[in-house]
Design a protein around this motif. Sequence first.
Motif, PDB file in Angstrom:
ATOM      1  N   LEU A 470      32.073  31.889  40.304  1.00 44.13           N
ATOM      2  CA  LEU A 470      32.989  32.232  41.396  1.00 44.13           C
ATOM      3  C   LEU A 470      34.265  31.403  41.309  1.00 44.13           C
ATOM      4  CD1 LEU A 470      30.577  32.672  44.437  1.00 44.13           C
ATOM      5  CD2 LEU A 470      31.866  34.450  43.241  1.00 44.13           C
ATOM      6  N   ARG A 471      34.148  30.121  40.944  1.00 44.91           N
ATOM      7  CA  ARG A 471      35.344  29.282  40.791  1.00 44.91           C
ATOM      8  C   ARG A 471      36.244  29.820  39.686  1.00 44.91           C
ATOM      9  NH1 ARG A 471      31.752  24.930  40.881  1.00 44.91           N
ATOM     10  NH2 ARG A 471      32.098  24.629  38.648  1.00 44.91           N
ATOM     11  N   ARG A 472      35.636  30.320  38.625  1.00 44.03           N
ATOM     12  CA  ARG A 472      36.406  30.770  37.464  1.00 44.03           C
ATOM     13  C   ARG A 472      37.045  32.133  37.680  1.00 44.03           C
ATOM     14  NH1 ARG A 472      32.474  30.705  32.462  1.00 44.03           N
ATOM     15  NH2 ARG A 472      34.271  31.790  31.590  1.00 44.03           N
ATOM     16  N   HIS A 473      36.355  33.029  38.380  1.00 43.82           N
ATOM     17  CA  HIS A 473      36.783  34.430  38.397  1.00 43.82           C
ATOM     18  C   HIS A 473      37.132  34.971  39.781  1.00 43.82           C
ATOM     19  CE1 HIS A 473      35.798  34.968  34.145  1.00 43.82           C
ATOM     20  NE2 HIS A 473      34.742  34.209  34.386  1.00 43.82           N
ATOM     21  N   ALA A 474      36.997  34.159  40.801  1.00 39.53           N
ATOM     22  CA  ALA A 474      37.397  34.601  42.141  1.00 39.53           C
ATOM     23  C   ALA A 474      38.386  33.585  42.694  1.00 39.53           C
ATOM     24  CB  ALA A 474      36.165  34.726  43.052  1.00 39.53           C
ATOM     25  N   SER A 475      38.839  33.794  43.907  1.00 40.10           N
ATOM     26  CA  SER A 475      39.774  32.842  44.498  1.00 40.10           C
ATOM     27  C   SER A 475      39.045  31.552  44.837  1.00 40.10           C
ATOM     28  CB  SER A 475      40.400  33.436  45.759  1.00 40.10           C
ATOM     29  OG  SER A 475      39.417  33.567  46.776  1.00 40.10           O
ATOM     30  N   GLU A 476      39.834  30.501  45.037  1.00 41.92           N
ATOM     31  CA  GLU A 476      39.264  29.187  45.304  1.00 41.92           C
ATOM     32  C   GLU A 476      38.372  29.197  46.546  1.00 41.92           C
ATOM     33  OE1 GLU A 476      38.637  25.186  44.511  1.00 41.92           O
ATOM     34  OE2 GLU A 476      39.838  26.573  43.317  1.00 41.92           O
ATOM     35  N   ALA A 477      38.709  30.040  47.527  1.00 46.15           N
ATOM     36  CA  ALA A 477      37.985  30.025  48.797  1.00 46.15           C
ATOM     37  C   ALA A 477      36.742  30.920  48.800  1.00 46.15           C
ATOM     38  CB  ALA A 477      38.925  30.466  49.919  1.00 46.15           C
ATOM     39  N   THR A 478      36.564  31.769  47.795  1.00 47.81           N
ATOM     40  CA  THR A 478      35.436  32.709  47.798  1.00 47.81           C
ATOM     41  C   THR A 478      34.111  31.958  47.698  1.00 47.81           C
ATOM     42  OG1 THR A 478      36.794  34.393  46.730  1.00 47.81           O
ATOM     43  CG2 THR A 478      34.408  34.693  46.660  1.00 47.81           C
TER      44      THR A 478
END
Length: 583
Positions: A470-478
């Motif tokens: 999630l950190r790599r491929h989504a926004s920081e807050a996801t």
Amino acid sequence: MTDARHVEEIERVLEGSQTGRDSFVSASWRRCVELYGMDPTRSDPAHIVTEAELRDHRKQAEWMISAARSGLQSLFRQVAGQNYVLLLTDAKGVCVDFFGDDLFAEDLRSAGLYLGSNWSEDLAGTCGVGACIVTQEPVTVHQDDHFGNAHTVLSCTAAPIFDSLGQLAAVLDISLLRSPTPKSSQNLAMNLVSTAARRVEMANLMAESPRDWVLRLSSSPEFLDVDPEAAVRLDGAGRVLGYTRAARRLFPDGGPVLGRRIDEVLSVSVDDLPDLMRDRPTEERVIEMGDGGALFGHAIAPRAPRQPHQGMRRGGALAGLTGGDPDMARLLGQAERLAPGAVPLLIAGETGTGKTKLARAIHMTSKAQAFITLECAGLDPKTLLLSCAEVVAPATLLLRRIEELDSETACALGGLLDRRPDLRTLATSCLEPAQIALPRPLFHRLAGYVLNVPPLRMRRDLDWLMSRHLRRHASEATRLSPSARAELLGRSWPGNIRELEQVLDVAAALCVGSVIDLNDLPEPIEPVANVEQIAQSSEKSGERFEEVLDACDWNMARAARRLGVNRSTILRRIRKAGLRPPK
């Protein structure tokens, strides 16, 4: 202060400095008069520091002198026959290193183009080094651009050198005692000194970062590996520890660079760096920028010394493949000890468990240079031989899904390995080693040691894998809601890491806001019946019931979902086996 007799002359000079001159020259002239009280009509000699002061300046700049010397030598060889002199000054303007023709030594000393001369603006007036220190940009101060009469015959072109923390560390100056009248005659000098300064910054960054990742960047794939334009030094989380000045433009908001994550400005994280190593063609190492542009990247892995037999070292390509799962840690520790040698390795595991990533990480930890990947399905002898024909030794040959190699190509592979002992093979397979139908002599040449990658349902770092993706491929807050996280932790994941990443990508796209909830998750790809079959086949292949409980932290509901059975069945089997949860 300035003598009253010269006020009128100074006013005339200042008026002239505002027209027909570069803006930085005009501003420098006004500072010299109004701030420093200098007189442009005087011919003051060059200011030379004492021997004791020079020793102090050289001692403080010792690291920069060391980093710059080879670059200065190379630059001086290019201009040796054209009467140029090179000066390296510290950030205060004092010359701490020098290259010039001994035949003109006396002239150079009297002009201040020598060791110990102080070219700061408040002492020398408008000059190349002083203006460069003030503007922190490459500048040319040509002939009567100079403030004092003593220097109007000179032409000085200077470029700043910054340390890896973004602070001005030195100035590189290339000067002529006498030059052609047109200022444009120094355009080549500007190009040479700017290029040399950039290379000095690059050399300094590389010298101080053996234990960190370095990402070098270029707008051209042809020069990426030999003369990159910018570089950043990164820690294991992808945060910037140092950078060359040219990399500053990657962060256009003007804020601090140190400590920021590289994936804020580039479509790359620290987990993607192994894909930017030299084993891939430069034109394939494309990195998208936040403004829609693109660069080419060359990643250099940490070179920290290994600590044999004391577990896997922190950092490096192998360490990034686990978030603390003990089985993976043991596997990666074995891989690290085997990587530098020549033993052929067979990497076995279910589809999607990360066998190819492990193979690439092993190659990065080895001494091999080239990395060749071949898909065994449909591979013919001609393609096999051509792919290895021009590879420079030593090299790693990755054979994916070795079980799909046909008999004719298997025979050709055996012959190739006879002729090319410099090829170190890494083979992957989705089958158990005993089920691979290859000629036994060839099998043993490919399976000097077997590394069994555990399936995702047996790993204890599943939560870490989800958070990392999630950190790599989504926004920081996801992030995942507790119910969504519990659901994902309980799935059996027949597609393993590949399936997990696809599920997270879909959920991140479907969720409204920054929290992925239960209804955002796609349904499992496999129906319950197939999940039960997976559970049965897992037990047949030797996976113990207790290992599943450990992987689920003895959460009965989670273990039941992973095995596709009722919670009561889990409890019954625990009692029957006499198992007790760890304290």
